[in-house]
Design a protein around this motif. Structure first.
Motif, short mmCIF file in Angstrom:
data_model
loop_
_atom_site.label_atom_id
_atom_site.label_comp_id
_atom_site.label_asym_id
_atom_site.label_seq_id
_atom_site.Cartn_x
_atom_site.Cartn_y
_atom_site.Cartn_z
N LYS A 68 -4.19 6.33 -2.70
CA LYS A 68 -3.86 5.79 -1.79
C LYS A 68 -3.94 4.45 -3.41
O LYS A 68 -4.90 3.91 -4.22
CB LYS A 68 -4.80 4.89 -0.73
N THR A 117 0.85 -1.53 0.35
CA THR A 117 -0.11 0.33 -0.04
C THR A 117 0.86 1.54 -0.01
O THR A 117 2.00 1.32 0.74
CB THR A 117 -0.68 0.05 1.41
N ALA A 122 0.65 5.67 -0.32
CA ALA A 122 -1.22 6.58 0.29
C ALA A 122 0.53 7.97 0.22
O ALA A 122 1.13 8.06 0.51
CB ALA A 122 -1.40 6.34 1.50
#
Length: 919
Positions: free
Chosen positions: A396, A368, A370
């Motif tokens: 994101k 991930t 972001a």
């Protein structure tokens, strides 16, 4: 529109009158500056916060009283005499009951001891002390009735983890930012995961460093705030400090050496001219993938109906591929479905598993990245009017994986072209493949508002916009559909692309608010106002190859007939009256009316009260209210095909039909209506001594016409599921919060905090309207959260060092998985997760912090429990037990990272190191 404009002019034409400016510094008993102290003109919504140096500046009316409050310190009230007021706050310890709160009433703000409702106040320091990387995970270890979970291999669900308060699902907790409604996510949870069939706001998108405090109202509040507030309200208050700022560097790693996290956050503030302020936050982070695959069981010999071994030595505990249908999975538990000539297949399976014991699966937390930006500010238009604003944008990106397509599942005998797609053209080079899933999320919200004060009347008018868009990509896959063009050539299969754009979803809203309040006397205060809201939901069409035929393997795209854009609006108004019968006895009542363009109107009310005695050391409080939750546009209009795992049958393609489709009408599916609720809360708060306080609150929530996404059923239109108002439910329990602080130990001070949630009842209390709500969904909705959850923490401050030790007890959960024998259930064993934090203030500006989350490497564990005598007999047979285990854990792929019933991190011990520098 002209009438609305005229109304605003009339409300504010006479709002010009003299005010005075007060400034000063707020410090603690040791002389250290206190940033983030709440400073409010008593009886109004006019307030500011101290900056990093404890300084403040506020304009108030002549003769006003100024209230200074901060979590853990005594409240101080000072008359606004002179132009400079310096204040010293003495420590009260813990989460002080006299903290001024703005949530839970639409009249004058009150302290926690004078509210009639249970409200948790969590400071930015409390959130940071957890060491968690995101806001939602920090709340998991601070609020017992709050639960969130990370779900593996759930496609779009990896973008946004479902959360809930009091086991009520993510759509029944209203999220506010500075008192204004935050937009919902565009994601609808459709997999077998917590929150199935619902949606919620993306609170993980909010940067923690931008938050001053969080106020969580643990009570139904539809009368005050409208739809979605059945379980409660979370109000996120943003920082206002203007002098100085800080930068924080964060890093993290699991004990397995994966899941690396790197992040940097900047928070800063400044004055704008001599009339304005601005505070902003920038946050960038990257979390690498963490993988926890299970070991696939090669199987044991199956037994026939009379417990005799089957001929041919077939194995039962893995998935067979039907030679006549390569996409049809058959589980060996049914002897009639097993062919004696599968011996060759067994050899193939065992050969593959010898190379890849985990069958190539990647199950865990996804990669991930972001980027988050948030700004909060205001500007004095005149001595008695203020323009305020805040805005946030979050991007994101999540990379995750579908289940590995093994060579014994996706076979070359039926799909020979796979050796060219995922090999070098030779059969030996083909080792299967794993489709990837990439999600891109954009979330934004912004508010522009206007406040004015005239003759004690407080006016707040604002416009809020917000939206969430998610787009998806599937790579390393193919479309296996046997579709031919006019020349007899395959459109897909060997001619299929291997990358797809399945489309996505989008949601946005525009909200207008007008709130007016006034303290009429020392006994009566009123508030009234209105809200108009427009919402738009869109399903974005995927490229043709992603949906044509069976679509992209692992994640089919949005079909044209299921795509589109839908809109609705609603108009609501409320009236709130608070009556202080005596100094100790308060009664508060609210009534609200809302009218939706797509399903009609709702009227709800709330009455609450509190009584203080024993010199304000004990407070009795309670409330009775009705509420509602409008079905979301997602629930009304979503129609799609989806891949999902069916125990015993493997991955199947099924669908969702919406409630306004011709198919729904033909099979008798009714249109959705609002859920209705009745909430009862009774509690007591006590502060027997300076350093000790506790609260105890009982709640009982009945929800009528609860909206669910039902089981997949066979219909003339195929295997489909649908949303409906299916049944009534009841949830009841007890919340406990206690603090004991300022215990002198050596040269330092020690404090303890204990909080807990006990669920007494969480169940369906009426028959279902359709035969589409089986044991698995019932477990997912009612028993997949802990029956009880407790947090016991200790904090010790010693000079430049601060230590924290928190133990979170996750109680029992139970689950009845699809495919599991009805004679059995699974129980997740209660566990205690221990977190350790150490911080060192090297200088006045530099602080180092180390957090070890899940210090003892505790992992979820489950075990079988018998439902009856037949289940007891089944558990006495190791082969049958192994059969059942392989069914519910998808052939042991999810022995640790399961879909169902887990409720804390499955990644084990995590190390987090941060460096904070103030400037």
């Amino acid at each position: 529109m002209k009438k609305i404009t005229l109304l605003f002019l009339l409300l504010n034409v006479s709002f010009l009158f003299a005010q005075k400016e007060i400034s000063g510094v707020v410090k603690d008993g040791s002389g250290a500056a206190l940033p983030g102290v709440n400073i409010i003109e008593k009886g109004t919504t006019n307030g500011v916060s101290t900056d990093m140096d404890g300084a403040y500046k506020i304009k108030v009316q002549d003769g006003a009283t100024i209230v200074f409050s901060y979590i853990g310190f005594n409240k101080v009230e000072r008359a606004a005499t002179g132009s400079k007021i310096d204040v010293v706050l003495s420590e009260e310890g813990g989460q002080a009951l006299n903290e001024i709160v703005v949530t839970g009433t639409r009249t004058a703000q009150r302290s926690n001891t004078t509210t009639a409702l249970p409200i948790d106040v969590i400071s930015a320091k409390d959130l940071a002390s957890t060491g968690q990387a995101s806001f939602d995970k920090a709340l998991q270890y601070k609020i017992p009735s709050f639960n969130t979970v990370q779900t593996p291999v759930n496609d779009a669900t990896s973008l946004l983890d479902p959360y809930e308060i009091r086991n009520m699902g993510p759509s029944r907790t209203l999220i506010l930012i500075n008192g204004k409604r935050k937009n919902l996510s565009s994601l609808l949870y459709v997999q077998t995961s917590p929150g199935r069939g619902e949606t919620g706001a993306d609170i993980s998108a909010i940067p923690t460093d931008a938050i001053e405090r969080v106020e969580i109202l643990r009570d139904g509040a539809s009368a005050q705030y409208g739809s979605d507030a059945i379980a409660g309200v979370m109000n996120i208050i943003l920082k206002k400090s203007t002098n100085g700022g800080s930068v924080t560097l964060r890093s993290g790693l699991t004990s397995e050496g994966d899941g690396e996290m790197l992040g940097v956050s900047l928070n800063n503030g400044a004055t704008v001219g001599d009339k304005g302020y601005i505070n902003y936050t920038l946050d960038f982070s990257k979390v690498s993938q963490a993988n926890r695959p299970g070991t696939v069981d090669g199987g044991t010999k199956n037994l026939g109906p009379d417990n005799e071994p089957l001929s041919g030595g077939e194995y039962a505990d893995f998935i067979y591929t039907d030679p006549n249908d390569p996409d049809k999975w058959v589980n060996g538990a049914n002897p009639a479905s097993i062919r004696a000539d599968n011996a060759a297949g067994i050899i193939q399976i065992n050969d593959f598993l010898a190379k890849k014991p985990d069958a190539g699966n990647i199950n865990g937390s996804p990669e991930t990245a972001a980027a988050k930006f948030l700004v909060n500010g205001g500007f004095d238009l005149s001595e008695n009017t203020l323009m305020y604003y805040n805005a946030a944008y979050v991007y994101k990106k999540v990379n995750s994986f579908a289940n590995y397509r093994t060579t014994y599942w996706k076979q070359l005998s039926s799909l020979p072209y796979l050796k060219d797609f995922f090999g070098d053209g030779t059969a030996a080079s083909y080792q299967g493949y794993v489709p990837t899933f990439t999600g891109d999320l954009n979330d934004y919200n912004a508010t522009l508002g206007y406040k004015a004060v005239q003759n004690g009347w407080n006016t707040d008018a604002s416009v809020t916009v917000g939206g969430n868009t998610q787009r998806y990509n599937v790579d390393n896959s193919h479309n296996p559909s046997d579709i031919q063009d006019l020349n007899g050539e395959n459109v897909y299969r060997e001619n299929s692309p291997i990358s797809f754009n399945p489309g996505g979803t989008s949601f946005n809203h525009v909200v207008g608010n007008l709130d007016i309040s006034k303290i009429l006397s020392d006994k009566i205060s009123i508030g009234f106002g209105s809200e108009i809201r427009s919402e738009t939901f869109e399903v974005i069409e995927g490229d043709k190859a992603s949906w044509d035929g069976s679509g992209a393997d692992s994640f089919a795209g949005n079909r044209p007939e299921n795509s589109g854009k839908w809109n609705r609006y609603n108009l609501g108004g409320y009236f709130d009256l608070a009556y202080d019968v005596t100094e100790d006895f308060l009664i508060n009542g609210t009534v609200r009316y809302e009218d939706y363009s797509d399903f009609g109107a709702a009227t709800v009310w709330k009455i609450s009260s509190r009584y203080k005695f024993a010199e304000d050391k004990i407070t009795l409080r309670g409330s009775l209210s009705t509420g509602f939750r409008a079905p979301t546009l997602h629930q009304i209009y979503t129609q799609k095909s989806q891949y999902s795992f069916v125990a015993g049958e493997g991955i199947q393609v099924s669908g969702i039909i919406n409630n306004v489709s011709p198919q729904a009408r033909l099979i008798g599916v009714p249109k959705l209506d609002a859920e209705k609720s009745t909430n009862v809360t009774i509690g007591i708060g006590a502060k027997p001594s300076r350093n000790f306080n506790f609260t105890l609150d009982y709640y009982n929530i009945k929800v009528e016409d609860r909206i669910i996404l039902g089981d997949i059923k066979s219909t003339p239109y195929g295997n489909v599921a649908w949303f409906e108002n299916s049944f009534d439910s009841r949830t009841s329990g007890l919340d406990v919060v206690a603090n004991y602080n300022n215990i002198l130990i050596g040269e330092g001070t020690l404090g303890f905090n204990l909080s807990g949630n006990i669920t007494f009842q969480n169940e369906r209390i009426s028959p279902v309207k359709s035969d589409n709500f089986g044991q698995t969904l019932e477990s997912l909705m009612f028993t997949s959260r802990p029956v009880t959850k407790w947090i016991l923490g200790a904090n010790y401050d010693l000079g430049k060092f601060a230590f924290s030790l928190n133990n979170t007890y996750f109680g029992k959960t139970t689950f009845n998985q699809a495919g599991l024998s009805s004679d059995l259930r699974t129980e997740f064993i209660p566990k205690v997760v221990t977190d350790l934090g150490v911080s060192f203030s090297a200088t006045e500006k530099l602080t180092l912090s180390l957090n070890i989350n899940n210090l003892l490497n505790v992992l979820p564990e489950w075990e079988f429990k018998a439902e009856n005598a037949a289940g007891t007999n089944l558990l006495s047979d190791p082969l049958q037990v192994q059969n059942q285990s392989n069914l519910i854990t998808f052939n042991q792929r999810y022995s640790q990272m399961t879909y169902d019933g887990y409720h804390f991190s499955q990644l084990g011990t995590m190390f987090n190191l941060s460096l904070n520098y103030k400037f």
